[in-house]
Design an enzyme around this catalytic site. Sequence first.
Site, PDB file in Angstrom:
ATOM      1  N   GLU A  94      -1.561  -6.492   6.195  1.00  0.00           N
ATOM      2  CA  GLU A  94      -2.427  -5.501   5.554  1.00  0.00           C
ATOM      3  C   GLU A  94      -1.694  -5.037   4.304  1.00  0.00           C
ATOM      4  OE1 GLU A  94      -3.522  -2.692   4.116  1.00  0.00           O
ATOM      5  OE2 GLU A  94      -3.798  -1.329   5.819  1.00  0.00           O
TER       6      GLU A  94
ATOM      7  N   CYS B 121      -3.882   3.085   1.953  1.00  0.00           N
ATOM      8  CA  CYS B 121      -4.258   1.716   1.568  1.00  0.00           C
ATOM      9  C   CYS B 121      -5.719   1.643   1.142  1.00  0.00           C
ATOM     10  CB  CYS B 121      -3.931   0.729   2.684  1.00  0.00           C
ATOM     11  SG  CYS B 121      -4.368   1.294   4.325  1.00  0.00           S
TER      12      CYS B 121
HETATM   13  P1  NDP Z   1       7.129  -2.248   1.000  1.00  0.00           P
HETATM   14  O1  NDP Z   1       6.083  -3.256   1.175  1.00  0.00           O
HETATM   15  O2  NDP Z   1       8.418  -2.693   0.405  1.00  0.00           O
HETATM   16  O3  NDP Z   1       7.474  -1.533   2.396  1.00  0.00           O
HETATM   17  C1  NDP Z   1       6.717  -1.601   3.583  1.00  0.00           C
HETATM   18  C2  NDP Z   1       7.626  -1.903   4.769  1.00  0.00           C
HETATM   19  O4  NDP Z   1       8.204  -3.212   4.653  1.00  0.00           O
HETATM   20  C3  NDP Z   1       8.805  -0.957   4.900  1.00  0.00           C
HETATM   21  O5  NDP Z   1       9.099  -0.732   6.270  1.00  0.00           O
HETATM   22  C4  NDP Z   1       9.912  -1.766   4.258  1.00  0.00           C
HETATM   23  O6  NDP Z   1      11.186  -1.339   4.602  1.00  0.00           O
HETATM   24  C5  NDP Z   1       9.624  -3.147   4.803  1.00  0.00           C
HETATM   25  N1  NDP Z   1      10.247  -4.247   4.075  1.00  0.00           N
HETATM   26  C6  NDP Z   1      10.620  -4.286   2.779  1.00  0.00           C
HETATM   27  N2  NDP Z   1      11.105  -5.517   2.471  1.00  0.00           N
HETATM   28  C7  NDP Z   1      11.036  -6.258   3.611  1.00  0.00           C
HETATM   29  C8  NDP Z   1      11.363  -7.605   3.952  1.00  0.00           C
HETATM   30  N3  NDP Z   1      11.856  -8.448   3.044  1.00  0.00           N
HETATM   31  N4  NDP Z   1      11.145  -8.017   5.204  1.00  0.00           N
HETATM   32  C9  NDP Z   1      10.618  -7.205   6.139  1.00  0.00           C
HETATM   33  N5  NDP Z   1      10.296  -5.923   5.873  1.00  0.00           N
HETATM   34  C10 NDP Z   1      10.490  -5.449   4.638  1.00  0.00           C
HETATM   35  O7  NDP Z   1       6.501  -1.063   0.148  1.00  0.00           O
HETATM   36  P2  NDP Z   1       7.237  -0.017  -0.812  1.00  0.00           P
HETATM   37  O8  NDP Z   1       7.739   1.067   0.040  1.00  0.00           O
HETATM   38  O9  NDP Z   1       8.230  -0.673  -1.710  1.00  0.00           O
HETATM   39  O10 NDP Z   1       6.003   0.487  -1.714  1.00  0.00           O
HETATM   40  C11 NDP Z   1       5.627  -0.278  -2.861  1.00  0.00           C
HETATM   41  C12 NDP Z   1       4.144  -0.272  -3.064  1.00  0.00           C
HETATM   42  O11 NDP Z   1       3.500  -0.884  -1.947  1.00  0.00           O
HETATM   43  C13 NDP Z   1       3.502   1.112  -3.126  1.00  0.00           C
HETATM   44  O12 NDP Z   1       3.601   1.631  -4.432  1.00  0.00           O
HETATM   45  C14 NDP Z   1       2.089   0.816  -2.723  1.00  0.00           C
HETATM   46  O13 NDP Z   1       1.386   0.351  -3.849  1.00  0.00           O
HETATM   47  C15 NDP Z   1       2.234  -0.317  -1.720  1.00  0.00           C
HETATM   48  N6  NDP Z   1       2.205   0.165  -0.316  1.00  0.00           N
HETATM   49  C16 NDP Z   1       1.084  -0.095   0.415  1.00  0.00           C
HETATM   50  C17 NDP Z   1       0.970   0.397   1.692  1.00  0.00           C
HETATM   51  C18 NDP Z   1      -0.269   0.160   2.492  1.00  0.00           C
HETATM   52  O14 NDP Z   1      -0.671   1.026   3.269  1.00  0.00           O
HETATM   53  N7  NDP Z   1      -0.863  -1.001   2.405  1.00  0.00           N
HETATM   54  C19 NDP Z   1       2.026   1.201   2.313  1.00  0.00           C
HETATM   55  C20 NDP Z   1       3.205   1.343   1.501  1.00  0.00           C
HETATM   56  C21 NDP Z   1       3.262   0.847   0.233  1.00  0.00           C
HETATM   57  P3  NDP Z   1      11.913  -0.223   3.734  1.00  0.00           P
HETATM   58  O15 NDP Z   1      10.922   0.765   3.224  1.00  0.00           O
HETATM   59  O16 NDP Z   1      12.775   0.394   4.728  1.00  0.00           O
HETATM   60  O17 NDP Z   1      12.556  -0.955   2.611  1.00  0.00           O
END
Ligand code: NDP
Length: 469
Positions: free
Chosen positions: A243, A277
């Site tokens: 998602e 989202c």
């Molecule tokens: P990320 O996609 O980086 O983070 C989401 C989750 O993935 C966090 O738990 C993160 O860990 C984890 N993660 C990051 N890199 C990896 C990896 N290589 N393998 C496995 N897990 C990983 O989102 P961001 O926090 O960087 O946000 C960036 C943008 O993403 C936002 O500005 C927004 O546009 C979008 N976003 C969308 C969401 C939604 O609901 N669809 C939710 C959040 C963000 P950790 O945070 O600990 O690095």
Amino acid sequence: MQKYQNVVNGELAEPVESHKIFNPANGDLLGLAPISTENEVEQAVSAARDAQLAWARRSDKERAEITARIAKVLEENSEYLANLITREQGKPLSGPGSRFEMQACVGWTQGPASLELTPEVVYEDDERKDTLHRVPLGVVAAIAPWNWPLMIAIWQIIPAIRMGNTVVLKPSEYTPIATLEMVRLINQVLPPGVLNTITGDGRIGSKLTSHPDIDKIMFTGSEATGRRIIEASTHNLAPITLELGGNDAAIVLPGTNAGAIAEGLFWGAFLNMGQTCACIKRLYVHEDDYEAVMSSLGNIASQMTIGDGTDENVLIGPLQNKMQYEKVRELVADARANQCDVREFGDTPDKGYFLPVTLVGDINDGQRLVDEEQFGPALPIVRYRDLNAAVASANRLPAALGASVWADDPATAAETASRLEAGTIWINQHGAIHPMVPFGGNKASGYGCEFGLEGLKAVTQARVISLKK
Ligand code: NDP
């Protein structure tokens, strides 16, 4: 200072390393969250593996009953957890904030508890009978984001355990505390090893998603990370539910009564300060209705109190983190530099990641605030002349999670809705998800469905028993 702990095999794990978690509303230190080591990832996956067979062998009825008990635990602890969410994530206690998030956690736990996937006879004749069973996949890796940390973790873990899988959950490094507390409480009614956590940043997340003993990955977050997770899954061939957020368009049909839809549009866009989202991230309004919609939205925005969400009067809190705060500021600055009509509402406290509620008019497709997912409280409002062009605008971006059409007459809205490309198209509402209604993205917003029976199927694999008569 309060130290929070991971749960592995039903036990609280003493952290080797930890990091400080701060309140985004005022910078106060909330506590210490663990950072898992690679060895701890191994321990969590192996605890989940060891517990899985016995958990899967329990009867479906028993797992449904335990899931219903989890809903009770969440209900009983909802005020405690809502307070933690507000102090860690920023969304206010009131309005569609952290108490609302806890109600959703309860609802999305009761939903799967009440559902059942029964074996289905898919073929039968005089010589054979073929029955399709849904069996658990095994160990599920759940990667949750920081915007709705508990609710999205619940979306991932509850269907998984309901269907006989075990789980290793990694909350976002920005918001681990409330999630760890929720998992600690849920573990009171689960056998050891069924629900485990690890914590840390993306590096530890990638150790989990690439682990050879993972059988399914549930991920909600950014498209860039989603792509990395697909690559990581080549190590375990785990199916993935992805998602990846969206850039949802809402179209207001010509002649719609602006006053009647303004509140729905407002919360459709500004729920959780836009960090959702499936929020409205681009609003298309006919040129004749443009000023009426702008001023109706402005009227609502000007009534909002912005501040620390532990104050019951506050409905708009801070952004969750500096990265997101800077990103939204940059997009609004870009719009201002391009002579857009930037209208800001509300007094923001001096401390914390606060931004005003921002409406941005005189803006067009191709500008950054329209084309990039802002994930914050700044809504671009684009004028259109021709409805076909508005539909083309809504469909032109790769993201396709949700969309909505707003009209006095739902029948005209239905025709326009049928031409929009997204996983869900709402009419006269936006982001109105429900535990029984499948939800998932089209195009670059990901794949796989959550919620309802489709959501349960996604955490199982098909197994056919084929009988010769
Ligand atoms: P990320 O996609 O980086 O983070 C989401 C989750 O993935 C966090 O738990 C993160 O860990 C984890 N993660 C990051 N890199 C990896 C990896 N290589 N393998 C496995 N897990 C990983 O989102 P961001 O926090 O960087 O946000 C960036 C943008 O993403 C936002 O500005 C927004 O546009 C979008 N976003 C969308 C969401 C939604 O609901 N669809 C939710 C959040 C963000 P950790 O945070 O600990 O690095």
